[in-house]
Design a protein around this motif. Structure first.
Motif, mmCIF file in Angstrom:
data_model
loop_
_atom_site.group_PDB
_atom_site.id
_atom_site.type_symbol
_atom_site.label_atom_id
_atom_site.label_comp_id
_atom_site.label_asym_id
_atom_site.label_seq_id
_atom_site.Cartn_x
_atom_site.Cartn_y
_atom_site.Cartn_z
ATOM 1 N N MET A 129 0.843 -1.188 0.000
ATOM 2 C CA MET A 129 0.000 0.000 0.000
ATOM 3 C C MET A 129 0.884 1.245 0.000
ATOM 4 N N GLU A 130 0.439 2.220 -0.733
ATOM 5 C CA GLU A 130 1.175 3.473 -0.830
ATOM 6 C C GLU A 130 0.849 4.347 0.370
ATOM 7 N N SER A 131 1.880 5.007 0.924
ATOM 8 C CA SER A 131 1.628 5.909 2.050
ATOM 9 C C SER A 131 1.807 7.354 1.604
ATOM 10 N N ASN A 132 1.130 8.242 2.309
ATOM 11 C CA ASN A 132 1.176 9.677 2.030
ATOM 12 C C ASN A 132 1.281 10.423 3.345
ATOM 13 N N ILE A 133 1.803 11.635 3.284
ATOM 14 C CA ILE A 133 1.863 12.510 4.451
ATOM 15 C C ILE A 133 0.711 13.502 4.336
ATOM 16 N N ILE A 134 -0.077 13.622 5.412
ATOM 17 C CA ILE A 134 -1.208 14.553 5.423
ATOM 18 C C ILE A 134 -1.130 15.445 6.655
ATOM 19 N N LYS A 135 -1.869 16.548 6.634
ATOM 20 C CA LYS A 135 -1.995 17.425 7.796
ATOM 21 C C LYS A 135 -3.258 17.045 8.551
ATOM 22 N N VAL A 136 -3.142 16.998 9.880
ATOM 23 C CA VAL A 136 -4.270 16.660 10.738
ATOM 24 C C VAL A 136 -4.393 17.749 11.799
ATOM 25 N N ARG A 137 -5.612 18.225 12.019
ATOM 26 C CA ARG A 137 -5.866 19.255 13.026
ATOM 27 C C ARG A 137 -6.378 18.592 14.298
ATOM 28 N N LEU A 138 -5.721 18.900 15.429
ATOM 29 C CA LEU A 138 -6.131 18.381 16.730
ATOM 30 C C LEU A 138 -7.142 19.325 17.370
ATOM 31 N N ASP A 139 -7.665 18.943 18.546
ATOM 32 C CA ASP A 139 -8.704 19.725 19.224
ATOM 33 C C ASP A 139 -8.293 21.173 19.493
ATOM 34 N N ASP A 140 -7.011 21.401 19.803
ATOM 35 C CA ASP A 140 -6.563 22.759 20.124
ATOM 36 C C ASP A 140 -6.095 23.524 18.879
ATOM 37 N N ASN A 141 -6.477 23.023 17.691
ATOM 38 C CA ASN A 141 -6.134 23.599 16.390
ATOM 39 C C ASN A 141 -4.671 23.442 15.998
ATOM 40 N N THR A 142 -3.913 22.667 16.754
ATOM 41 C CA THR A 142 -2.548 22.343 16.356
ATOM 42 C C THR A 142 -2.611 21.445 15.135
ATOM 43 N N GLU A 143 -1.753 21.712 14.166
ATOM 44 C CA GLU A 143 -1.699 20.879 12.982
ATOM 45 C C GLU A 143 -0.465 19.978 13.060
ATOM 46 N N CYS A 144 -0.671 18.688 12.817
ATOM 47 C CA CYS A 144 0.404 17.701 12.844
ATOM 48 C C CYS A 144 0.472 17.002 11.501
ATOM 49 N N LEU A 145 1.625 16.456 11.196
ATOM 50 C CA LEU A 145 1.769 15.657 9.989
ATOM 51 C C LEU A 145 1.672 14.190 10.363
ATOM 52 N N PHE A 146 0.897 13.419 9.609
ATOM 53 C CA PHE A 146 0.722 11.996 9.830
ATOM 54 C C PHE A 146 0.997 11.255 8.531
#
Length: 104
Positions: free
Chosen positions: A1-18
């Motif tokens: 399976m191919e993987s990708n990096i995406i941005k995810v927003r947490l409850d406190d509006n912090t954005e993380c890369l997953f």
């Protein structure tokens, strides 16, 4: 399976890369450019943990630990989680301990 990096927003509006995988075929590249909400994954983890905690309460160990792996994926434009096999034999590792009460 191919993987990708995406941005995810947490409850406190912090954005993380997953790093995520597409579980049902290829996802549109433009869909992966959006910022995904972590709420659904968080809810899945909370519900699984609550269910396992209820089971642990019924057997009343003096000490318990739960371990499970979560793989994040993008499916139909939404961030989802998948319980994955880790280093152990099963998808969920549960350790229970009972200590004998000292004789008084």
């Amino acid at each position: 399976m191919e993987s990708n990096i995406i941005k995810v927003r947490l409850d406190d509006n912090t954005e993380c890369l997953f790093e995520v995988t597409a579980t049902s075929g290829r996802e549109s590249v433009s869909a992966l450019d959006e910022i995904f909400d972590f709420q659904q994954v968080k809810q899945q983890i909370q519900l699984l943990s609550s269910s396992l905690l209820e089971m642990l309460k019924s057997v009343s160990p003096t000490k318990a630990s739960l371990e499970f792996g979560i793989e994040l994926s993008v499916e139909s434009g939404k961030l989802t989680s998948l319980i994955v096999k880790g280093s152990g034999k099963g998808n969920i590792k549960i350790t229970l301990e009972w200590e004998k009460e000292p004789n008084v």
